[in-house]
Design a protein around this motif. Sequence first.
Motif, PDB file in Angstrom:
ATOM      1  N   GLN A  59     -56.851 -58.361  -5.166  1.00  0.00           N
ATOM      2  CA  GLN A  59     -57.476 -57.490  -4.183  1.00  0.00           C
ATOM      3  C   GLN A  59     -56.637 -57.528  -2.904  1.00  0.00           C
ATOM      4  O   GLN A  59     -56.160 -58.594  -2.511  1.00  0.00           O
ATOM      5  N   THR A  60     -56.462 -56.379  -2.265  1.00  0.00           N
ATOM      6  CA  THR A  60     -55.532 -56.261  -1.144  1.00  0.00           C
ATOM      7  C   THR A  60     -56.173 -55.582   0.051  1.00  0.00           C
ATOM      8  O   THR A  60     -56.903 -54.602  -0.097  1.00  0.00           O
ATOM      9  N   VAL A  61     -55.885 -56.110   1.233  1.00  0.00           N
ATOM     10  CA  VAL A  61     -56.185 -55.423   2.484  1.00  0.00           C
ATOM     11  C   VAL A  61     -54.925 -55.488   3.336  1.00  0.00           C
ATOM     12  O   VAL A  61     -54.163 -56.456   3.263  1.00  0.00           O
ATOM     13  N   CYS A  62     -54.676 -54.445   4.111  1.00  0.00           N
ATOM     14  CA  CYS A  62     -53.448 -54.343   4.901  1.00  0.00           C
ATOM     15  C   CYS A  62     -53.785 -54.256   6.383  1.00  0.00           C
ATOM     16  O   CYS A  62     -54.841 -53.771   6.779  1.00  0.00           O
ATOM     17  N   ILE A  63     -52.859 -54.722   7.204  1.00  0.00           N
ATOM     18  CA  ILE A  63     -52.960 -54.538   8.645  1.00  0.00           C
ATOM     19  C   ILE A  63     -51.636 -53.970   9.158  1.00  0.00           C
ATOM     20  O   ILE A  63     -50.585 -54.191   8.567  1.00  0.00           O
ATOM     21  N   GLY A  64     -51.705 -53.215  10.248  1.00  0.00           N
ATOM     22  CA  GLY A  64     -50.501 -52.604  10.820  1.00  0.00           C
ATOM     23  C   GLY A  64     -50.170 -51.282  10.167  1.00  0.00           C
ATOM     24  O   GLY A  64     -50.194 -50.233  10.800  1.00  0.00           O
ATOM     25  N   TRP A  65     -49.823 -51.334   8.897  1.00  0.00           N
ATOM     26  CA  TRP A  65     -49.586 -50.164   8.055  1.00  0.00           C
ATOM     27  C   TRP A  65     -50.357 -50.346   6.762  1.00  0.00           C
ATOM     28  O   TRP A  65     -50.553 -51.477   6.299  1.00  0.00           O
ATOM     29  N   ASN A 120     -53.322 -60.488   0.044  1.00  0.00           N
ATOM     30  CA  ASN A 120     -53.797 -60.444  -1.338  1.00  0.00           C
ATOM     31  C   ASN A 120     -54.746 -61.602  -1.606  1.00  0.00           C
ATOM     32  O   ASN A 120     -54.454 -62.756  -1.238  1.00  0.00           O
ATOM     33  N   PHE A 121     -55.864 -61.300  -2.263  1.00  0.00           N
ATOM     34  CA  PHE A 121     -56.782 -62.351  -2.699  1.00  0.00           C
ATOM     35  C   PHE A 121     -56.753 -62.435  -4.217  1.00  0.00           C
ATOM     36  O   PHE A 121     -56.935 -61.428  -4.906  1.00  0.00           O
ATOM     37  N   TYR A 122     -56.524 -63.647  -4.716  1.00  0.00           N
ATOM     38  CA  TYR A 122     -56.485 -63.918  -6.154  1.00  0.00           C
ATOM     39  C   TYR A 122     -57.712 -64.739  -6.539  1.00  0.00           C
ATOM     40  O   TYR A 122     -57.943 -65.812  -5.968  1.00  0.00           O
ATOM     41  N   ASP A 123     -58.494 -64.254  -7.507  1.00  0.00           N
ATOM     42  CA  ASP A 123     -59.467 -65.137  -8.121  1.00  0.00           C
ATOM     43  C   ASP A 123     -58.742 -65.894  -9.242  1.00  0.00           C
ATOM     44  O   ASP A 123     -57.522 -65.779  -9.395  1.00  0.00           O
TER      45      ASP A 123
END
Length: 227
Positions: A59-65, A120-123
Motif C-alpha cells: 500500500q502506498t501514499v505519496c507526499i510532494g508529488w 510503502n506499507f507491507y503486511d
Amino acid sequence: MSALIPRPAMEIAPGAVHVPGWLALDEQRELVAACRAWAGGPVPIRRTRLPRGGVMSVQTVCIGWHWQPYRYTRTADDVNGEQVAPFPDWMVLLGRRALREAYGDQRTADGYTPDTALINFYDGQARLGMHQDKDERSSAPVVSLSIGDTCVFRVGNTRTRTRPYTDIELASGDLFVFGGPSRYVHHGVPRVHAGTADPACGLDSGRLNITMRVTGLTDAGETRCPP
C-alpha cells in the motif's frame, strides 16, 4: 529488538550503502506518526494499479508529488483528484543527514533537496518485484528508510531483473542509499519477516518503507514516458 552486536555499515555496490540502526527509536516513532497522518489524506493510502491491470500488494501514499507508474503529478488523478500533502522541510534535512552518514560527503549532502517520498506499507504477505526507480528526471540518490518488520531486500544490477543480485536484511531503523553507479539498480523485496517489529518503533506489525527522491520536475504537467 535491538541487535546485541552492532551491525557495521556496508557498501553493497558502488554508491549503494546500507547503514544499520541509523534511526533512533524516537525518530522511528515520529516518522510512523507522520506516515499515519499522510495515510489519512488528502490523498489516502492505496494499492497502486499497474498499467497491465495488476494491483500492487504493498500500500502506498505519496507526499510532494503523486506517483503512479511512469508518471508524477501534483494531483492524484487515479485516486481522488486531490493534491498530495506537501513535502516538509524537516524531511529535506533528514535526507541530507542520511547522505552525510552514507557517503561521508558534506558537499553532496548539502546539495540534496528531495521533493517527494513514496511511503510503502507491507503486511506479512506483501512483496515488491525487481524494478528500477527511474520515473524521476533527476539522477540524485534515493534515500530509503525502514521501520517495523525486517525484510529481505534484494539489490541487483543495472542491466537485468535477474542475477547477479545480493540479498540483505533491512531491519527497523536501517538506512539504505542508492546513488552514483547504483542509482538505477534493480531492487525488490521478496520477503517480509512478519512479527519481527519491536512495538517501541510505533508499529505492532508490518513494515514501513520511506523512499525520498528528487523528481527533477518543475511543472505539475510533466511526466516521464515508460521505457
